[in-house]
Design a protein around this motif. Structure first.
Motif, PDB file in Angstrom:
ATOM      1  N   ILE A 295       1.932 -15.234  13.668  1.00  0.00           N
ATOM      2  CA  ILE A 295       3.163 -15.267  12.883  1.00  0.00           C
ATOM      3  C   ILE A 295       3.256 -14.051  11.970  1.00  0.00           C
ATOM      4  O   ILE A 295       4.319 -13.438  11.815  1.00  0.00           O
ATOM      5  N   VAL A 296       2.138 -13.694  11.374  1.00  0.00           N
ATOM      6  CA  VAL A 296       2.135 -12.525  10.488  1.00  0.00           C
ATOM      7  C   VAL A 296       2.503 -11.276  11.267  1.00  0.00           C
ATOM      8  O   VAL A 296       3.286 -10.435  10.806  1.00  0.00           O
ATOM      9  N   GLU A 297       1.920 -11.177  12.453  1.00  0.00           N
ATOM     10  CA  GLU A 297       2.242 -10.022  13.275  1.00  0.00           C
ATOM     11  C   GLU A 297       3.729  -9.974  13.613  1.00  0.00           C
ATOM     12  O   GLU A 297       4.358  -8.906  13.568  1.00  0.00           O
ATOM     13  N   GLU A 298       4.269 -11.142  13.961  1.00  0.00           N
ATOM     14  CA  GLU A 298       5.695 -11.192  14.311  1.00  0.00           C
ATOM     15  C   GLU A 298       6.572 -10.882  13.113  1.00  0.00           C
ATOM     16  O   GLU A 298       7.598 -10.192  13.234  1.00  0.00           O
ATOM     17  N   LYS A 299       6.173 -11.367  11.955  1.00  0.00           N
ATOM     18  CA  LYS A 299       6.977 -11.115  10.758  1.00  0.00           C
ATOM     19  C   LYS A 299       6.827  -9.681  10.261  1.00  0.00           C
ATOM     20  O   LYS A 299       7.767  -9.082   9.742  1.00  0.00           O
ATOM     21  N   ILE A 300       5.620  -9.154  10.412  1.00  0.00           N
ATOM     22  CA  ILE A 300       5.357  -7.807   9.905  1.00  0.00           C
ATOM     23  C   ILE A 300       5.991  -6.731  10.796  1.00  0.00           C
ATOM     24  O   ILE A 300       6.372  -5.656  10.305  1.00  0.00           O
ATOM     25  N   LYS A 301       6.093  -7.016  12.090  1.00  0.00           N
ATOM     26  CA  LYS A 301       6.501  -5.995  13.048  1.00  0.00           C
ATOM     27  C   LYS A 301       7.764  -5.229  12.640  1.00  0.00           C
ATOM     28  O   LYS A 301       7.759  -3.981  12.631  1.00  0.00           O
ATOM     29  N   PRO A 302       8.889  -5.878  12.308  1.00  0.00           N
ATOM     30  CA  PRO A 302      10.079  -5.097  11.936  1.00  0.00           C
ATOM     31  C   PRO A 302       9.854  -4.244  10.696  1.00  0.00           C
ATOM     32  O   PRO A 302      10.358  -3.106  10.614  1.00  0.00           O
TER      33      PRO A 302
ATOM     34  N   ASP B 106       7.647  -1.295  11.695  1.00  0.00           N
ATOM     35  CA  ASP B 106       8.408  -0.266  12.418  1.00  0.00           C
ATOM     36  C   ASP B 106       9.185   0.636  11.438  1.00  0.00           C
ATOM     37  O   ASP B 106       9.204   1.870  11.578  1.00  0.00           O
ATOM     38  N   LYS B 107       9.826   0.011  10.477  1.00  0.00           N
ATOM     39  CA  LYS B 107      10.567   0.783   9.472  1.00  0.00           C
ATOM     40  C   LYS B 107       9.621   1.673   8.669  1.00  0.00           C
ATOM     41  O   LYS B 107       9.916   2.844   8.385  1.00  0.00           O
ATOM     42  N   LEU B 108       8.479   1.081   8.294  1.00  0.00           N
ATOM     43  CA  LEU B 108       7.508   1.847   7.514  1.00  0.00           C
ATOM     44  C   LEU B 108       7.030   3.071   8.296  1.00  0.00           C
ATOM     45  O   LEU B 108       6.893   4.185   7.736  1.00  0.00           O
ATOM     46  N   GLU B 109       6.792   2.876   9.578  1.00  0.00           N
ATOM     47  CA  GLU B 109       6.329   3.982  10.410  1.00  0.00           C
ATOM     48  C   GLU B 109       7.381   5.101  10.474  1.00  0.00           C
ATOM     49  O   GLU B 109       7.032   6.295  10.426  1.00  0.00           O
ATOM     50  N   ARG B 110       8.651   4.773  10.554  1.00  0.00           N
ATOM     51  CA  ARG B 110       9.715   5.789  10.608  1.00  0.00           C
ATOM     52  C   ARG B 110       9.772   6.592   9.311  1.00  0.00           C
ATOM     53  O   ARG B 110       9.887   7.835   9.329  1.00  0.00           O
TER      54      ARG B 110
ATOM     55  N   ILE C 263      14.261  14.524  -1.928  1.00  0.00           N
ATOM     56  CA  ILE C 263      14.211  13.784  -0.651  1.00  0.00           C
ATOM     57  C   ILE C 263      12.916  12.972  -0.553  1.00  0.00           C
ATOM     58  O   ILE C 263      12.908  11.809  -0.118  1.00  0.00           O
ATOM     59  N   LYS C 264      11.824  13.577  -0.973  1.00  0.00           N
ATOM     60  CA  LYS C 264      10.521  12.883  -0.892  1.00  0.00           C
ATOM     61  C   LYS C 264      10.501  11.632  -1.762  1.00  0.00           C
ATOM     62  O   LYS C 264       9.910  10.603  -1.392  1.00  0.00           O
ATOM     63  N   SER C 265      11.103  11.689  -2.949  1.00  0.00           N
ATOM     64  CA  SER C 265      11.120  10.505  -3.823  1.00  0.00           C
ATOM     65  C   SER C 265      11.858   9.331  -3.168  1.00  0.00           C
ATOM     66  O   SER C 265      11.467   8.164  -3.309  1.00  0.00           O
ATOM     67  N   GLN C 266      12.933   9.623  -2.439  1.00  0.00           N
ATOM     68  CA  GLN C 266      13.661   8.558  -1.735  1.00  0.00           C
ATOM     69  C   GLN C 266      12.811   7.955  -0.615  1.00  0.00           C
ATOM     70  O   GLN C 266      12.783   6.734  -0.433  1.00  0.00           O
ATOM     71  N   ILE C 267      12.123   8.858   0.126  1.00  0.00           N
ATOM     72  CA  ILE C 267      11.263   8.356   1.206  1.00  0.00           C
ATOM     73  C   ILE C 267      10.117   7.526   0.632  1.00  0.00           C
ATOM     74  O   ILE C 267       9.784   6.447   1.142  1.00  0.00           O
ATOM     75  N   ASP C 268       9.501   8.002  -0.443  1.00  0.00           N
ATOM     76  CA  ASP C 268       8.389   7.276  -1.074  1.00  0.00           C
ATOM     77  C   ASP C 268       8.824   5.886  -1.561  1.00  0.00           C
ATOM     78  O   ASP C 268       8.058   4.911  -1.462  1.00  0.00           O
ATOM     79  N   ALA C 269      10.030   5.820  -2.113  1.00  0.00           N
ATOM     80  CA  ALA C 269      10.524   4.525  -2.603  1.00  0.00           C
ATOM     81  C   ALA C 269      10.653   3.518  -1.461  1.00  0.00           C
ATOM     82  O   ALA C 269      10.278   2.333  -1.595  1.00  0.00           O
ATOM     83  N   ASN C 270      11.158   3.960  -0.326  1.00  0.00           N
ATOM     84  CA  ASN C 270      11.285   3.069   0.838  1.00  0.00           C
ATOM     85  C   ASN C 270       9.922   2.666   1.386  1.00  0.00           C
ATOM     86  O   ASN C 270       9.706   1.506   1.787  1.00  0.00           O
ATOM     87  N   ILE C 271       8.984   3.623   1.385  1.00  0.00           N
ATOM     88  CA  ILE C 271       7.629   3.299   1.849  1.00  0.00           C
ATOM     89  C   ILE C 271       6.985   2.248   0.944  1.00  0.00           C
ATOM     90  O   ILE C 271       6.337   1.303   1.420  1.00  0.00           O
ATOM     91  N   THR C 272       7.143   2.409  -0.361  1.00  0.00           N
ATOM     92  CA  THR C 272       6.568   1.437  -1.318  1.00  0.00           C
ATOM     93  C   THR C 272       7.164   0.049  -1.124  1.00  0.00           C
ATOM     94  O   THR C 272       6.445  -0.969  -1.122  1.00  0.00           O
ATOM     95  N   LEU C 273       8.470  -0.027  -0.949  1.00  0.00           N
ATOM     96  CA  LEU C 273       9.143  -1.311  -0.768  1.00  0.00           C
ATOM     97  C   LEU C 273       8.687  -2.004   0.508  1.00  0.00           C
ATOM     98  O   LEU C 273       8.383  -3.212   0.511  1.00  0.00           O
ATOM     99  N   LEU C 274       8.601  -1.256   1.598  1.00  0.00           N
ATOM    100  CA  LEU C 274       8.193  -1.846   2.873  1.00  0.00           C
ATOM    101  C   LEU C 274       6.730  -2.272   2.839  1.00  0.00           C
ATOM    102  O   LEU C 274       6.358  -3.323   3.394  1.00  0.00           O
ATOM    103  N   SER C 275       5.890  -1.502   2.206  1.00  0.00           N
ATOM    104  CA  SER C 275       4.476  -1.882   2.084  1.00  0.00           C
ATOM    105  C   SER C 275       4.305  -3.189   1.315  1.00  0.00           C
ATOM    106  O   SER C 275       3.465  -4.031   1.657  1.00  0.00           O
ATOM    107  N   ALA C 276       5.104  -3.359   0.258  1.00  0.00           N
ATOM    108  CA  ALA C 276       5.036  -4.592  -0.519  1.00  0.00           C
ATOM    109  C   ALA C 276       5.474  -5.797   0.318  1.00  0.00           C
ATOM    110  O   ALA C 276       4.862  -6.890   0.221  1.00  0.00           O
ATOM    111  N   GLU C 277       6.496  -5.638   1.122  1.00  0.00           N
ATOM    112  CA  GLU C 277       6.939  -6.728   1.982  1.00  0.00           C
ATOM    113  C   GLU C 277       5.871  -7.131   2.989  1.00  0.00           C
ATOM    114  O   GLU C 277       5.628  -8.313   3.238  1.00  0.00           O
TER     115      GLU C 277
END
Length: 481
Positions: A330-337, A340-344, A461-475
């Protein structure tokens, strides 16, 4: 004893006694009967020639026996002719026999039957049959209210004692076919608890179709049980609530019907249990009409209890193994989306950093603008294709949800953010090439100005990318925990 002819001729009175008549008797015998209480003024008498039976006190010839008056004068006797004198008796006759006082014995009538007994002799004035009773004070009667009350109380005490003994002495043995022994032992353990406080637990049958509950209180307990799944302790992702209603009898209840109040379906796992029950006292259970009486109604008892239990058909160890596997999947299924976003975004971060570093290194090493062609070729070959593929994929995914009102807004926003990040990196690289080529030769001041200009845009630009990375990592961390 010899009876003279005269005495026999005077025996003309009959007496009604009990259910038959006796006689005949003489007036002297009647007087004797009155004196000893055998007859009284109400006793019925009759003699030959009388039309009907009459009370002794109303019979003219016998009234004196009860009124103590002289008897009526005898009727005049008819004159008889002179009879010849009898010869003298011899002198040697035996002496006369002494007279002995003896109570005359009633003699049943052998002669003609007297007239029928009058009806009022055997009926009361109200028409009911006359019954001669002894004194009530010296007699036991089953119809006496005190006797009836005493019998009721005695029977009640015996019944209460028997049922109480029966309830207390009955052995508690939980027997269920089709249940794991570990859960059967748990039901038995709770049922045999000798504590004043209420306790209960639940278990699931092997086929997963029947719930069982046991309690440490005897009797009949009308039960309402609310079950709520524990987070991350069931083989499912949805919250589940179940309502169970039924009766626990003799420490055990069986429930084959459950009402699902929350969630798509029942899932095995651990549940919080909120129990509310009302025990019907064994007297009210055996005699239902007692429930309508306030005193007996108060004998019923209400219980509330909170606990948790594993509602699973297999063993607890098997459940833990399956739960771990399920949670991982379940974790894998929930984490996958999110992964994927984090990887992009991490790819955008890497491409942005590589672009900036290549530009600074190239800018520091060249003296003329045309020497920046190496930077342009490297970007077009190594960076631009990747950014374009990411932007195209994000654009296509975004279009899938266009017009879909039920599509998650955060998912659409994420794709648009990816498109914007790719566009900003491409614009940054393009401006680096165009702005640098405007200059013919570079001096230190011009290089510093170009570097400062593009470093500022890079950091934005980097600050925007970092913010998205931080948010996705927390999720992702939240799902994993």
């Amino acid at each position: 004893m010899s009876i003279s002819l005269k005495d026999q001729m005077n025996k003309e009175w009959f007496i009604f006694k009990g259910t038959h008549h006796l006689g005949p008797f003489s007036i002297e015998e009647m007087e004797e009967f009155v004196s000893v209480g055998e007859i009284n003024a109400q006793s019925l008498v009759w003699r030959e020639g009388a039309e009907k039976w009459e009370a002794l006190g109303k019979t003219r010839e016998l009234q004196f026996l009860v009124n103590k008056t002289a008897p009526p004068p005898p009727a005049p006797k008819a004159s008889l002719p002179d009879l010849p004198s009898l010869p003298d008796l011899p002198d040697d006759l035996p002496p006369p026999m002494p007279k002995t006082a003896k109570r005359p014995a009633p003699v049943e009538m052998d002669e003609d039957e007297p007239p029928p007994i009058p009806l009022d002799a055997i009926l009361n004035p109200d028409g009911k049959k006359r019954v001669f009773k002894k004194e009530e004070s010296d007699r036991f009667s089953i119809t006496d209210p005190k006797v009836i009350l005493g019998l009721i109380v005695s029977i009640f005490i015996l019944v209460v004692g028997w049922f109480y003994t029966n309830e207390q002495s009955s052995a508690i043995q939980i027997r269920i076919k089709g249940m794991m022994p570990v859960y059967l032992e748990k039901l038995q353990e709770v049922a045999t608890q000798k504590t004043p406080s209420f306790a209960m637990t639940m278990a699931l049958s092997l086929d997963g179709k029947t719930l069982y509950a046991s309690s440490n209180k005897e009797g009949e307990i009308v039960s309402i049980i609310k079950m709520q799944s524990l987070p991350k302790r069931t083989l499912g992702t949805d919250d589940v609530e179940i309502m169970v209603r039924g009766v626990i009898r003799n420490h055990l209840g069986e429930f084959s019907r459950m009402q699902l109040t929350k969630g798509p379906q029942f899932v095995p796992g651990e549940y919080n249990i909120d129990f509310t029950g009302r025990r019907i006292h064994f007297l009210n259970r055996k005699f239902r009409f007692l429930n309508d009486i306030g005193f007996f109604k108060k004998l019923n008892t209400t219980f509330t209890y909170h606990t948790s239990a594993l509602i699973y058909a297999g063993t607890p160890r098997e459940f833990e193994t399956k739960l771990a596997q399920y949670r991982e999947r379940i974790v894998e299924e929930k984490i996958k989306p999110f992964a994927d976003k984090l990887e992009r975004f991490q790819t955008f971060q890497s491409l942005l950093t590589k672009t900036m570093e290549n530009y600074i290194l190239t800018l520091e090493s060249v003296k003329r603008a045309k020497d920046m062609d190496g930077f342009e070729r490297g970007y077009v070959k190594e960076v631009s294709p990747i950014i374009q593929s990411l932007v195209v994929a994000a654009n296509e995914n975004s279009k899938k949800f266009e017009g879909d009102e039920e599509a998650p807004k955060n998912k659409i926003a994420s794709f648009k953010t990816q498109m914007m990040m790719g566009k900003q990196i491409g614009e940054l690289a393009s401006d680096m090439i165009v702005e640098t080529k405007k200059l013919n030769k570079f001096n230190s001041a011009e290089k510093n100005a170009l570097r400062a200009k593009f470093e500022g845009r890079y950091k934005n630009i980097k600050s925007q990318i970092d913010a998205n990375i931080t948010l996705l990592s927390a999720e992702i961390d939240k799902i994993g925990n």
